[in-house]
Design a protein around this motif. Structure first.
Motif, PDB file in Angstrom:
ATOM      1  N   PRO A 162     -59.775 -49.977  25.404  1.00 36.33           N
ATOM      2  CA  PRO A 162     -60.322 -49.015  24.400  1.00 36.33           C
ATOM      3  C   PRO A 162     -61.003 -47.866  24.923  1.00 36.33           C
ATOM      4  CG  PRO A 162     -60.853 -51.493  23.797  1.00 36.33           C
ATOM      5  CD  PRO A 162     -60.423 -51.281  25.394  1.00 36.33           C
ATOM      6  N   ASP A 163     -61.144 -46.821  24.000  1.00 35.59           N
ATOM      7  CA  ASP A 163     -61.851 -45.712  24.409  1.00 35.59           C
ATOM      8  C   ASP A 163     -63.353 -45.958  24.602  1.00 35.59           C
ATOM      9  OD1 ASP A 163     -59.718 -44.135  24.456  1.00 35.59           O
ATOM     10  OD2 ASP A 163     -60.047 -42.815  22.691  1.00 35.59           O
ATOM     11  N   TYR A 164     -63.752 -46.616  23.845  1.00 30.78           N
ATOM     12  CA  TYR A 164     -65.218 -47.040  24.019  1.00 30.78           C
ATOM     13  C   TYR A 164     -65.594 -47.625  25.465  1.00 30.78           C
ATOM     14  CZ  TYR A 164     -64.583 -51.940  22.750  1.00 30.78           C
ATOM     15  OH  TYR A 164     -64.147 -53.342  22.897  1.00 30.78           O
ATOM     16  N   ASN A 165     -64.462 -48.484  26.127  1.00 30.46           N
ATOM     17  CA  ASN A 165     -64.689 -48.949  27.322  1.00 30.46           C
ATOM     18  C   ASN A 165     -64.684 -47.725  28.229  1.00 30.46           C
ATOM     19  OD1 ASN A 165     -63.277 -51.219  29.562  1.00 30.46           O
ATOM     20  ND2 ASN A 165     -65.152 -51.653  28.736  1.00 30.46           N
ATOM     21  N   TRP A 166     -63.887 -46.792  28.217  1.00 30.69           N
ATOM     22  CA  TRP A 166     -63.940 -45.715  29.221  1.00 30.69           C
ATOM     23  C   TRP A 166     -65.062 -44.845  29.085  1.00 30.69           C
ATOM     24  CZ3 TRP A 166     -59.802 -43.800  32.409  1.00 30.69           C
ATOM     25  CH2 TRP A 166     -58.848 -44.536  32.409  1.00 30.69           C
ATOM     26  N   GLU A 167     -65.516 -44.686  27.952  1.00 32.25           N
ATOM     27  CA  GLU A 167     -66.685 -44.074  27.792  1.00 32.25           C
ATOM     28  C   GLU A 167     -67.707 -44.698  28.593  1.00 32.25           C
ATOM     29  OE1 GLU A 167     -66.635 -41.467  23.590  1.00 32.25           O
ATOM     30  OE2 GLU A 167     -66.692 -43.872  23.187  1.00 32.25           O
ATOM     31  N   GLU A 168     -68.015 -45.893  28.502  1.00 28.18           N
ATOM     32  CA  GLU A 168     -69.093 -46.709  29.071  1.00 28.18           C
ATOM     33  C   GLU A 168     -68.960 -46.559  30.604  1.00 28.18           C
ATOM     34  OE1 GLU A 168     -71.227 -50.778  29.061  1.00 28.18           O
ATOM     35  OE2 GLU A 168     -69.761 -50.675  27.659  1.00 28.18           O
ATOM     36  N   PHE A 169     -67.883 -46.668  31.210  1.00 35.82           N
ATOM     37  CA  PHE A 169     -67.500 -46.896  32.523  1.00 35.82           C
ATOM     38  C   PHE A 169     -67.032 -45.592  33.355  1.00 35.82           C
ATOM     39  CE2 PHE A 169     -68.025 -51.136  30.739  1.00 35.82           C
ATOM     40  CZ  PHE A 169     -69.290 -51.599  31.432  1.00 35.82           C
ATOM     41  N   ALA A 170     -66.237 -44.969  32.708  1.00 39.78           N
ATOM     42  CA  ALA A 170     -65.453 -43.716  33.635  1.00 39.78           C
ATOM     43  C   ALA A 170     -66.341 -42.583  33.644  1.00 39.78           C
ATOM     44  CB  ALA A 170     -63.736 -43.651  32.699  1.00 39.78           C
ATOM     45  N   THR A 171     -65.731 -42.015  34.794  1.00 35.14           N
ATOM     46  CA  THR A 171     -66.519 -40.852  35.000  1.00 35.14           C
ATOM     47  C   THR A 171     -66.064 -39.812  33.839  1.00 35.14           C
ATOM     48  OG1 THR A 171     -64.480 -39.612  36.383  1.00 35.14           O
ATOM     49  CG2 THR A 171     -66.468 -40.767  37.282  1.00 35.14           C
ATOM     50  N   GLU A 172     -66.508 -38.582  33.335  1.00 29.81           N
ATOM     51  CA  GLU A 172     -66.317 -37.844  32.234  1.00 29.81           C
ATOM     52  C   GLU A 172     -64.827 -37.098  32.589  1.00 29.81           C
ATOM     53  OE1 GLU A 172     -67.583 -33.748  29.872  1.00 29.81           O
ATOM     54  OE2 GLU A 172     -69.061 -35.003  31.195  1.00 29.81           O
ATOM     55  N   GLU A 173     -64.552 -36.739  34.000  1.00 30.74           N
ATOM     56  CA  GLU A 173     -63.247 -36.138  34.208  1.00 30.74           C
ATOM     57  C   GLU A 173     -62.386 -37.232  34.231  1.00 30.74           C
ATOM     58  OE1 GLU A 173     -66.699 -34.146  35.804  1.00 30.74           O
ATOM     59  OE2 GLU A 173     -65.984 -36.352  36.117  1.00 30.74           O
ATOM     60  N   SER A 174     -62.505 -38.429  34.529  1.00 32.74           N
ATOM     61  CA  SER A 174     -61.501 -39.574  34.487  1.00 32.74           C
ATOM     62  C   SER A 174     -61.002 -39.765  33.063  1.00 32.74           C
ATOM     63  CB  SER A 174     -61.790 -40.582  35.012  1.00 32.74           C
ATOM     64  OG  SER A 174     -60.874 -41.661  34.942  1.00 32.74           O
ATOM     65  N   PHE A 175     -61.988 -39.734  32.076  1.00 32.50           N
ATOM     66  CA  PHE A 175     -61.768 -40.253  30.736  1.00 32.50           C
ATOM     67  C   PHE A 175     -60.802 -38.971  29.995  1.00 32.50           C
ATOM     68  CE2 PHE A 175     -63.937 -40.797  26.431  1.00 32.50           C
ATOM     69  CZ  PHE A 175     -62.723 -41.600  25.889  1.00 32.50           C
ATOM     70  N   GLU A 176     -61.346 -37.915  30.385  1.00 30.19           N
ATOM     71  CA  GLU A 176     -60.605 -36.626  29.844  1.00 30.19           C
ATOM     72  C   GLU A 176     -59.166 -36.493  30.335  1.00 30.19           C
ATOM     73  OE1 GLU A 176     -61.502 -34.451  27.317  1.00 30.19           O
ATOM     74  OE2 GLU A 176     -63.173 -35.822  27.150  1.00 30.19           O
ATOM     75  N   LYS A 177     -59.038 -36.784  31.679  1.00 38.11           N
ATOM     76  CA  LYS A 177     -57.724 -36.814  31.965  1.00 38.11           C
ATOM     77  C   LYS A 177     -56.722 -38.064  31.593  1.00 38.11           C
ATOM     78  CE  LYS A 177     -55.337 -37.895  36.556  1.00 38.11           C
ATOM     79  NZ  LYS A 177     -55.370 -38.448  37.942  1.00 38.11           N
ATOM     80  N   MET A 178     -57.348 -39.351  31.355  1.00 36.34           N
ATOM     81  CA  MET A 178     -56.473 -40.107  30.709  1.00 36.34           C
ATOM     82  C   MET A 178     -56.276 -39.770  29.334  1.00 36.34           C
ATOM     83  SD  MET A 178     -56.641 -42.610  28.262  1.00 36.34           S
ATOM     84  CE  MET A 178     -58.191 -43.041  27.560  1.00 36.34           C
ATOM     85  N   LYS A 179     -57.119 -39.215  28.698  1.00 35.91           N
ATOM     86  CA  LYS A 179     -56.816 -38.854  27.168  1.00 35.91           C
ATOM     87  C   LYS A 179     -55.560 -37.554  27.181  1.00 35.91           C
ATOM     88  CE  LYS A 179     -61.103 -38.251  25.711  1.00 35.91           C
ATOM     89  NZ  LYS A 179     -62.146 -37.436  24.933  1.00 35.91           N
ATOM     90  N   LYS A 180     -55.767 -36.814  27.992  1.00 40.23           N
ATOM     91  CA  LYS A 180     -54.661 -35.660  28.058  1.00 40.23           C
ATOM     92  C   LYS A 180     -53.380 -36.264  28.321  1.00 40.23           C
ATOM     93  CE  LYS A 180     -57.900 -31.971  29.083  1.00 40.23           C
ATOM     94  NZ  LYS A 180     -58.243 -30.704  29.785  1.00 40.23           N
ATOM     95  N   GLU A 181     -53.295 -37.249  29.441  1.00 42.38           N
ATOM     96  CA  GLU A 181     -52.064 -37.733  29.706  1.00 42.38           C
ATOM     97  C   GLU A 181     -51.630 -38.686  28.529  1.00 42.38           C
ATOM     98  OE1 GLU A 181     -52.844 -39.640  33.289  1.00 42.38           O
ATOM     99  OE2 GLU A 181     -52.836 -38.063  34.760  1.00 42.38           O
ATOM    100  N   ARG A 182     -52.414 -39.279  27.738  1.00 42.37           N
ATOM    101  CA  ARG A 182     -51.907 -40.238  26.852  1.00 42.37           C
ATOM    102  C   ARG A 182     -51.314 -39.283  25.595  1.00 42.37           C
ATOM    103  NH1 ARG A 182     -56.464 -43.913  24.587  1.00 42.37           N
ATOM    104  NH2 ARG A 182     -57.257 -41.814  23.866  1.00 42.37           N
ATOM    105  N   GLU A 183     -51.873 -38.261  25.516  1.00 43.79           N
ATOM    106  CA  GLU A 183     -51.750 -37.393  24.365  1.00 43.79           C
ATOM    107  C   GLU A 183     -50.112 -36.746  24.585  1.00 43.79           C
ATOM    108  OE1 GLU A 183     -53.104 -33.153  22.135  1.00 43.79           O
ATOM    109  OE2 GLU A 183     -54.455 -34.594  23.347  1.00 43.79           O
TER     110      GLU A 183
END
Length: 515
Positions: A162-183
Motif C-alpha cells: 500500500p502507498d502508506y507503506n511506501w511513504e514510511e520506508f521508501a525514498t521520496e524519489e523511489s516512491f514518486e517513480k513507482m507512482k508514475k510508472e503505475r499511473e
C-alpha cells in the motif's frame, strides 16, 4: 391575580424540571444498559461467524432474516420478514485453486458471487493473458485462442505494498517513480481494454462465448491481503479471484513463457429464482402510533468475507439500539420501526421497495437513522438538505452525553444524498432520513466489499458508542412534541456543471434480479 400568576409560573418551572429529570432518567438508563449489558459480541458472533455472509438470493440471507425475527421475539419485539421481490438463488460451495505445472502450489482465492460451478472433478487448463490490441478487429482475431484456456483479465499490479507503506520506508524519489510508472501502466491497460470494444463489466461475455473454460481476476483493494469480491457475470464458466501475490506470480509466468497450468474446483448451486425479504421489527407507539421513527441498516452483504463492517456493524447497531429501547423505553410515544434491508448492494432495492410499498409510513416519518460505512464511531451527521434539520437534530443531540458525541460534526442543512445507502431511498421521497457516518478505520481499502470483512475487524467499543447514540436519538425523536419539518433548502450550484442541484427523484427497485 398576581399570586395566581406567580404560582402558575412556579408550577410551570417545576413541571419543566420534572420533565427534564424524567428525560435524563431514560438517557441514563440507555447508557447503563448499552454499557453494562451489551449484547453486541454475542450478536456479532451469531451473525458473522455462524450465519456468515448474506448475499441476496442465498440460503444464508434467508437464515439471517429468520434469525433476526427470532432474536427480536426473544426481546419481546414483534418482527416479520416482508417479501419485496425475487432474486437469482445461489449457494456457495468449496473453492480450491491449485497450480499444477510447472510446479505444485495451492493458491489463495475464491469463486465470485453467482459463479457457475466447475465439473465435479474440477477444470484443469493453461492460462492466457489479454493481449495488447490496436482495435476491436485485432481483439476479435485473437479471441479464438482462448478456447480451452483460463483467461486472466486483471492488470498486473506493479507493487503489492500500500502507498502508506511506501511513504514510511521508501525514498521520496523511489516512491514518486513507482507512482508514475503505475499511473502510466494503468492508463495503458485501460486504453487497451477500451480498444477491445468491451469494458471490464462485459468482456467476460466475449471470452465465455469464445470458449474460455474460466476467468481469473484479481481486484486488489490497495491494502495488504485485501481484494474486492463482487459478481461473476458469466452464464456457464466459473470466475475466481486470486490474491495479488498469486495472480502476479501466474501472470509473470505466462508472460515469460513458463506455461502455468491451474486446476480449479468451484462447487456452487444454482437454486433458481427465490423470494427475497426485508426484516421489519416494530415497537408500537402509545400516543402517536401512526407516526414513525425508523432505525435502518442493510442486512445483505457481498460474500468475500462475512459482511462484518458492511453492513454487519450497522445491523448490530440497530438491533442493539432496539433491544435497549424495548428494555428501558418500552412504550414509545411514536412507533419505532427497525428496517433490515435486502439487496442494498445491488442498488438499494429493499429500502426502495419499502418506500414504494409503504407510503403511509414514509408520509408520517418523524426521522430515520441509518448506519452503513464501517465499524467506526459516528463522527458526522448531515441535514440532507432539509432546511430546518438543524432545529430538531440539534435538539435531540443535546440529550446525548458528551462522551458519545465529542467527535461528532454536523452539516446543516447539508445536501440530499442521491445514493450510497438506504437513507437515500427515503430522502428521495422527501422524508427525513439521516446517515450516521462513521470514522474510517481504513474501511475503503481493507473491509468494504473485500475478503477481509470479517468479525475480527469489528471495533466493539465504537459500535457500542453508536448503539447508545442511536437509541438516544430515536428516543428523543419519538418524544419530540413537534413533528419534523420537511421543508427543503435551496440547493447550491453543482461545481461540475454550474447548474443548480436538484432533489433526487425516487427510483423503483429491481424486484426480479440476478437472472
Amino acid at each position: 391575580m398576581k399570586k395566581i400568576f406567580q404560582l402558575a409560573f412556579l408550577l410551570s418551572i417545576l413541571a419543566a424540571r420534572v420533565a427534564v429529570a424524567q428525560d435524563d432518567g431514560i438517557v441514563d438508563k440507555i447508557v447503563a444498559e448499552g454499557t453494562d449489558n451489551s449484547q453486541l459480541e454475542v450478536l456479532g458472533h451469531q451473525l458473522m461467524d455462524v450465519i456468515g455472509p448474506r448475499l441476496v438470493g442465498t440460503p444464508q440471507m434467508k437464515a439471517a432474516n429468520d434469525w433476526a425475527v427470532k432474536t427480536y421475539a426473544g426481546w419481546g419485539i414483534t418482527a416479520k420478514n416482508e417479501e419485496w421481490g425475487k432474486w437469482k438463488g445461489w449457494e456457495r460451495g468449496i473453492t480450491h485453486i491449485d497450480m499444477v505445472s510447472p510446479r505444485v502450489a495451492t493458491l489463495h482465492g475464491t469463486q465470485l458471487a453467482w459463479s457457475p460451478a466447475t465439473p465435479k472433478k474440477g477444470t484443469t487448463a493453461e492460462l492466457v493473458t489479454l493481449p495488447e490490441v490496436a482495435d476491436e478487429e485485432s481483439f476479435k482475431s485473437w479471441l479464438p485462442s482462448v478456447k480451452g484456456k483460463f483467461v486472466m483479465v486483471s492488470m498486473l499490479e506493479p507493487t503489492g505494498r500500500p502507498d502508506y507503506n511506501w511513504e514510511e520506508f521508501a525514498t521520496e524519489e523511489s516512491f514518486e517513480k513507482m507512482k508514475k510508472e503505475r499511473e502510466a501502466q494503468t492508463e495503458k491497460w485501460n486504453q487497451n481494454i477500451k480498444n477491445t470494444g468491451y469494458t471490464t463489466r462485459n468482456i467476460n461475455d466475449a471470452l465465455e462465448a469464445a470458449g474460455a473454460v474460466g476467468i481469473v481476476q484479481s481486484r486488489w483493494s490497495k491494502g495488504f491481503g485485501a481484494n474486492k469480491i463482487f459478481g461473476a457475470n458469466t452464464k456457464a464458466i466459473p470466475v475466481v479471484d486470486l490474491s495479488l501475490e498469486d495472480y502476479g506470480m501466474l501472470y509473470r509466468m505466462v508472460e515469460n513463457g513458463d506455461a502455468p497450468v491451474i486446476k480449479v474446483v468451484a462447487e456452487s448451486k444454482d437454486l433458481g429464482t427465490v423470494p427475497t425479504f426485508n426484516t421489519i421489527a416494530t415497537i408500537l407507539g402509545t400516543e402517536l402510533p401512526n407516526e414513525y421513527v425508523m432505525l435502518s441498516a442493510h442486512f445483505d452483504s457481498w460474500d468475500g468475507g462475512t459482511g462484518a463492517t458492511d453492513n454487519g456493524t450497522g445491523t448490530l447497531t440497530m438491533m442493539e439500539a432496539a433491544r435497549i429501547l424495548k428494555k428501558v423505553y418500552p412504550n414509545p410515544k411514536r412507533t419505532i420501526i427497525i428496517g433490515h434491508w435486502g439487496s442494498e448492494e445491488q442498488g438499494l432495492n429493499g429500502s426502495r421497495a419499502f418506500v414504494e410499498d409503504h407510503p403511509e409510513i414514509v408520509e408520517n416519518l418523524q426521522a430515520l437513522f441509518n448506519q452503513d460505512n464501517g465499524t467506526g464511531r459516528v463522527v458526522r451527521i448531515s441535514g440532507q438538505g432539509f432546511l430546518h434539520s438543524y432545529d430538531y437534530i440539534t435538539r435531540w443531540l443535546e440529550a446525548v452525553p458528551k462522551q458519545f458525541k465529542n467527535e461528532l460534526e454536523t452539516d446543516f442543512p447539508g445536501t440530499p444524498g442521491g445514493g450510497g445507502s438506504d437513507y437515500a431511498s427515503f430522502v428521495a421521497a422527501g422524508a427525513p432520513g439521516f446517515s450516521l457516518s462513521s470514522l474510517s478505520w481504513s474501511y475503503g481499502n481493507y473491509t468494504w466489499h473485500t475478503n477481509l470483512d470479517t468479525y475480527d475487524k469489528i471495533v466493539f467499543d465504537d459500535v457500542r458508542n453508536n448503539a447508545i447514540l442511536t437509541a438516544i436519538l430515536a428516543y428523543k425523536a419519538s418524544e419530540d412534541p413537534e413533528k419534523t419539518s420537511r421543508e427543503k433548502s435551496v440547493l447550491h450550484l453543482n461545481s461540475r456543471t454550474g447548474e443548480p442541484m436538484t432533489w433526487p427523484e425516487p427510483r423503483s427497485p429491481n424486484r426480479d434480479g440476478g437472472n
